[in-house]
Design an enzyme around this catalytic site. Structure first.
Site, PDB file in Angstrom:
ATOM      1  N   SER A 154       0.987  -1.065   0.381  1.00  0.00           N
ATOM      2  CA  SER A 154       0.192  -0.208   0.328  1.00  0.00           C
ATOM      3  C   SER A 154       0.917   1.220  -0.043  1.00  0.00           C
ATOM      4  O   SER A 154       1.661   1.429  -0.845  1.00  0.00           O
ATOM      5  CB  SER A 154      -1.106  -0.146   1.085  1.00  0.00           C
ATOM      6  OG  SER A 154      -2.067   0.562   1.335  1.00  0.00           O
ATOM      7  N   ASP A 254      -8.800  -5.506  -4.679  1.00  0.00           N
ATOM      8  CA  ASP A 254      -8.643  -4.487  -3.724  1.00  0.00           C
ATOM      9  C   ASP A 254      -8.781  -3.712  -4.836  1.00  0.00           C
ATOM     10  O   ASP A 254      -9.387  -3.137  -5.613  1.00  0.00           O
ATOM     11  CB  ASP A 254      -7.416  -5.173  -3.758  1.00  0.00           C
ATOM     12  CG  ASP A 254      -6.601  -3.352  -3.725  1.00  0.00           C
ATOM     13  OD1 ASP A 254      -6.633  -2.999  -2.966  1.00  0.00           O
ATOM     14  OD2 ASP A 254      -5.603  -3.705  -3.387  1.00  0.00           O
ATOM     15  N   HIS A 284      -7.371  -5.994  -0.464  1.00  0.00           N
ATOM     16  CA  HIS A 284      -5.857  -5.035   0.037  1.00  0.00           C
ATOM     17  C   HIS A 284      -5.545  -5.730   1.116  1.00  0.00           C
ATOM     18  O   HIS A 284      -5.871  -6.059   2.204  1.00  0.00           O
ATOM     19  CB  HIS A 284      -6.103  -4.344   0.250  1.00  0.00           C
ATOM     20  CG  HIS A 284      -5.412  -2.587   0.503  1.00  0.00           C
ATOM     21  ND1 HIS A 284      -4.380  -2.392  -0.927  1.00  0.00           N
ATOM     22  CD2 HIS A 284      -4.530  -1.936   1.291  1.00  0.00           C
ATOM     23  CE1 HIS A 284      -3.939  -1.714  -0.421  1.00  0.00           C
ATOM     24  NE2 HIS A 284      -4.123  -0.909   0.857  1.00  0.00           N
TER      25      HIS A 284
END
Length: 310
Positions: A154, A254, A284
């Site tokens: 991320s 995601d 995610h």
């Protein structure tokens, strides 16, 4: 005091400026080898800036060969996250074993107290620490600094990209050779909405991402800041020619998958050696929430294969 910004279950910013973070379960270190096949310890990267790290050293009985080094940057929208979180500790310890790699997980300073580019600078300094400590830190005795890899999930995937850019442009740490990048579900953005971001059902994800960017971007900047929008970075053709190979990991469920695919396509157009790998039925940062799942073990295998292709 009132709440002026909130990411439910993760973060509250109060009118006084105080930031409350809701931490999940954390894991202690173990300086002795465990049944999992690795040992871990915390190190101080820069005490003047409170930058620390957690090292993972795999057991290698009967072998004295040098090991590649993976520098990992945790996610959390630049505002939350820690090397100590149980999910990161478990996944990275197991990754060290699966890939026979020394892992350095970095705890950089968080926004909104420390806005970008502070996270980039903090994580860049971890390479200086490696360079300075390789001759004196016992756990780096077998580190091969000609095979260093940058990874993160991320926001950490975003950091890996921006640290690589900084390495190329500043040309420092010549004996720390960045061989490749392994961004996992990388977090990028732009003022212009993507097709998926314009869909009605995406409103909640868009609002949360907008808030995290608002809390982390430099004052006066918007989502076209070069750290957020990779297309806006001033990188010459010659510098792109020195950019390391990249494997971009995306997850089929995601919301950020679209941005990851765009990032891989952008790198390809710039002549970077890039590969896109999708975990079709995963969400995610699934590897952090479920670090011992079959999908997480597959990701470790894929990352290991990339590392050992050099």
């Amino acid at each position: 005091m009132s709440i002026v910004a909130e990411v439910p279950s993760f973060l509250q910013v109060l009118s006084s400026g105080l930031v409350k973070r809701f931490e999940p379960e954390i894991s202690p270190v173990s300086n002795e080898s465990s049944s999992h096949g690795y040992k871990s310890k915390d190190v101080m990267i820069d005490s003047t800036k409170s930058i620390s790290g957690r090292m993972f050293l795999p057991d290698t009985p009967g072998s004295s060969s040098h090991l590649p080094v993976l520098v990992y940057f945790h996610g959390g929208g630049f505002c939350i996250g820690s090397t100590t979180w149980l999910g990161y500790h478990t996944f990275l310890g197991d990754l060290a074993v699966a890939s026979q790699t020394i892992v350095l997980s970095v705890d950089y300073r968080l926004a909104p107290e420390n806005r970008l580019p502070i996270a980039y600078d903090d994580c860049y300094s971890s390479l200086e620490w490696l360079s300075n400590q390789v001759s004196s830190e016992p756990w780096l005795e077998r580190a091969d600094l000609s095979r260093v890899f940058l990874s993160g999930d991320s926001a950490g995937g975003n950091i890996a990209h921006n640290v690589a850019v900084k390495v190329i442009q500043e040309k420092t740490y010549d004996h720390v050779k960045i061989r490749g990048l392994l961004p996992v579900h990388p977090y990028f953005g732009s003022e212009e909405r993507t097709e998926k971001e314009r869909e009605g059902e995406a409103a909640g994800y868009v609002a949360m991402n907008d808030l995290l960017w608002k809390l982390s971007l430099p004052q006066g900047s918007n989502r076209d800041y070069s750290g957020c929008n990779f297309e806006r970075a001033a990188i010459s053709s010659a510098e792109w020619g020195r950019f390391p190979a990249v494997v971009v990991y995306v997850a089929g469920l995601d919301f950020l998958k679209e941005r990851g695919v765009m990032y891989a396509g952008f790198l390809e157009k710039k002549g970077v050696e890039v590969k896109l790998v999708e975990a079709e039925d995963q969400s995610h940062v699934y590897h952090v929430y479920h670090p011992q799942s079959e999908a997480a073990h597959l990701l470790q295998k894929q990352m290991s294969e990339f590392i050992h292709s050099f």
